[in-house]
Design an enzyme around this catalytic site. Structure first.
Site, PDB file in Angstrom:
ATOM      1  N   ASP A 122       0.806  -1.158  -0.198  1.00  0.00           N
ATOM      2  CA  ASP A 122      -0.038   0.086   0.002  1.00  0.00           C
ATOM      3  C   ASP A 122       0.743   1.186  -0.148  1.00  0.00           C
ATOM      4  O   ASP A 122       1.576   1.333   0.959  1.00  0.00           O
ATOM      5  CB  ASP A 122      -1.013   0.016   1.325  1.00  0.00           C
ATOM      6  CG  ASP A 122      -1.904   1.034   1.130  1.00  0.00           C
ATOM      7  OD1 ASP A 122      -3.081   0.847   0.702  1.00  0.00           O
ATOM      8  OD2 ASP A 122      -1.677   2.300   1.767  1.00  0.00           O
ATOM      9  N   TYR A 181       2.606  10.179  -0.224  1.00  0.00           N
ATOM     10  CA  TYR A 181       3.716   9.554   0.826  1.00  0.00           C
ATOM     11  C   TYR A 181       5.249   9.725   0.083  1.00  0.00           C
ATOM     12  O   TYR A 181       6.082   9.721   0.952  1.00  0.00           O
ATOM     13  CB  TYR A 181       3.582   8.116   0.801  1.00  0.00           C
ATOM     14  CG  TYR A 181       2.355   7.381   1.583  1.00  0.00           C
ATOM     15  CD1 TYR A 181       1.344   8.544   2.137  1.00  0.00           C
ATOM     16  CD2 TYR A 181       1.838   6.152   1.424  1.00  0.00           C
ATOM     17  CE1 TYR A 181       0.301   7.875   2.930  1.00  0.00           C
ATOM     18  CE2 TYR A 181       0.838   5.543   1.980  1.00  0.00           C
ATOM     19  CZ  TYR A 181      -0.262   6.373   2.719  1.00  0.00           C
ATOM     20  OH  TYR A 181      -1.300   6.375   3.101  1.00  0.00           O
ATOM     21  N   LYS A 240      -2.646   6.140  -4.333  1.00  0.00           N
ATOM     22  CA  LYS A 240      -3.853   6.968  -3.811  1.00  0.00           C
ATOM     23  C   LYS A 240      -3.870   8.194  -4.477  1.00  0.00           C
ATOM     24  O   LYS A 240      -2.920   8.905  -4.746  1.00  0.00           O
ATOM     25  CB  LYS A 240      -4.173   6.843  -2.310  1.00  0.00           C
ATOM     26  CG  LYS A 240      -3.947   5.808  -1.459  1.00  0.00           C
ATOM     27  CD  LYS A 240      -4.378   5.840  -0.256  1.00  0.00           C
ATOM     28  CE  LYS A 240      -3.984   4.552   0.498  1.00  0.00           C
ATOM     29  NZ  LYS A 240      -2.520   4.551   0.659  1.00  0.00           N
ATOM     30  N   HIS A 252      -7.755   9.416  -2.008  1.00  0.00           N
ATOM     31  CA  HIS A 252      -7.051   9.525  -0.416  1.00  0.00           C
ATOM     32  C   HIS A 252      -7.821   9.874   0.587  1.00  0.00           C
ATOM     33  O   HIS A 252      -7.901   9.441   1.695  1.00  0.00           O
ATOM     34  CB  HIS A 252      -5.533  10.369  -0.734  1.00  0.00           C
ATOM     35  CG  HIS A 252      -4.967   9.848   0.276  1.00  0.00           C
ATOM     36  ND1 HIS A 252      -3.261   9.791  -0.090  1.00  0.00           N
ATOM     37  CD2 HIS A 252      -4.798   9.344   1.660  1.00  0.00           C
ATOM     38  CE1 HIS A 252      -2.686   9.265   1.055  1.00  0.00           C
ATOM     39  NE2 HIS A 252      -3.702   8.949   2.175  1.00  0.00           N
TER      40      HIS A 252
END
Ligand code: A2P
Length: 275
Positions: A44, A49, A74, A107
């Site tokens: 994931d 990120y 996402k 997200h």
């Protein structure tokens, strides 16, 4: 082999995956390489990120065939909107170095921005084009999910939410079950907080001869949710995946759920914004 869960589009996801927030570059690639070597097949990540390049490098270098790995990423807030969502997916495909994404999520819903339905329409088209195998959302409430279904008739395959024994989300999980949406848990271990020392967790760990982390992850599995624990430590990664050989009793599950006290962070999806 990790058991699998079937999504509403017929594809399968491993019943447990690796979370990757907060690590960068080579460290991320090493973390994902160790996880793939230990048997993880669901990774994931998210555009926001900054971990997509590291994940992509580890997947490319792995002896595990690409088709055996499920990569989730996402769409962040700054890419909400139809054209923007497609651009976000293109950026993720490029940074991951793959020709399809297994599972693409919105997200955060950002209801004040009010573009999540347009974002969703783009994802429906990305799935039709084969660039994305499965589409879902993250941090959506029942009201947001209702609106997607009412306006597009396409129900998300997954809703990835904050879920751990401090915040068991019984109501939202029941909604998911009624609508055929699979629940994924972010921060499943409560980020290694004092949760792992709480007595219902410690007692069950003692009773089953496993670690507190394994108890909490098994609790997720028995609730029917897919936990996405993060760990950069190969031994803890292995331990976290090894939760399919014991079963908590109903009483143990209930006692762990009884730790409920609310969100760990102040991230109410109706208010929280992240771009
Ligand atoms: P580490 O990377 O050193 O293993 P969450 O997934 O809920 O966000 O929690 C992640 C945090 O929990 C990380 O700090 C991770 O540290 C730690 N962690 C992961 N697995 C375990 C475990 N089995 N027992 C204790 N701490 C763990």
């Amino acid at each position: 082999m990790t058991p699998t869960v079937t999504l509403n589009d017929g594809t399968e996801l491993p019943a447990l995956g690796l979370g990757t927030v907060e690590a960068d570059g080579e460290d991320m690639a090493a973390t994902v390489t160790a996880a793939l070597d230990s048997g993880y097949r669901l990774i994931d990540t998210a555009l926001s990120y900054g971990t997509e390049p590291g994940v992509g490098r580890a997947v490319a270098a792995s002896t595990v065939p690409r088709e055996d790995i499920r990569i989730t990423t996402k769409i962040p807030g700054r890419f909400h909107g139809y054209d923007e969502a497609k651009e976000s997916a293109r950026s993720s495909l490029n940074d991951l170095g793959v020709d399809y994404i297994d599972l693409l999520l919105i997200h955060w819903p950002l209801p004040k921005v009010d573009k999540y339905v347009d974002t969703w329409r783009a994802m429906i088209d990305l799935q039709k084009d084969g660039l994305v195998k499965s589409i879902g959302v993250s941090n959506f409430t029942a009201a947001h999910l209702d609106r997607l279904e009412a306006e597009t008739s396409v129900v998300p395959s997954v809703n990835q939410i904050e879920l751990h024994p401090y915040f068991p989300q019984a109501e939202l999980r029941a909604y998911h079950a009624q609508h055929g949406i699979v629940t994924e848990s972010w921060s499943p271990l409560g980020r290694g907080s004092e949760l792992l020392k709480a007595s219902p967790v410690a007692d069950a760990a003692h009773a089953h001869g496993v670690s507190p982390g394994q108890v909490v992850l098994r609790w997720h599995v028995q609730l029917g949710a897919i936990p996405l624990p993060k760990s950069s430590n190969p031994d803890r990664q292995k331990q976290n995946l090894d939760v399919f050989g014991f079963e908590l009793t109903d009483e143990e599950v209930a006692a762990i759920s009884g730790l409920e006290r609310g969100r760990i962070w102040d991230q109410d999806p109706d208010i929280y914004e992240e771009f």
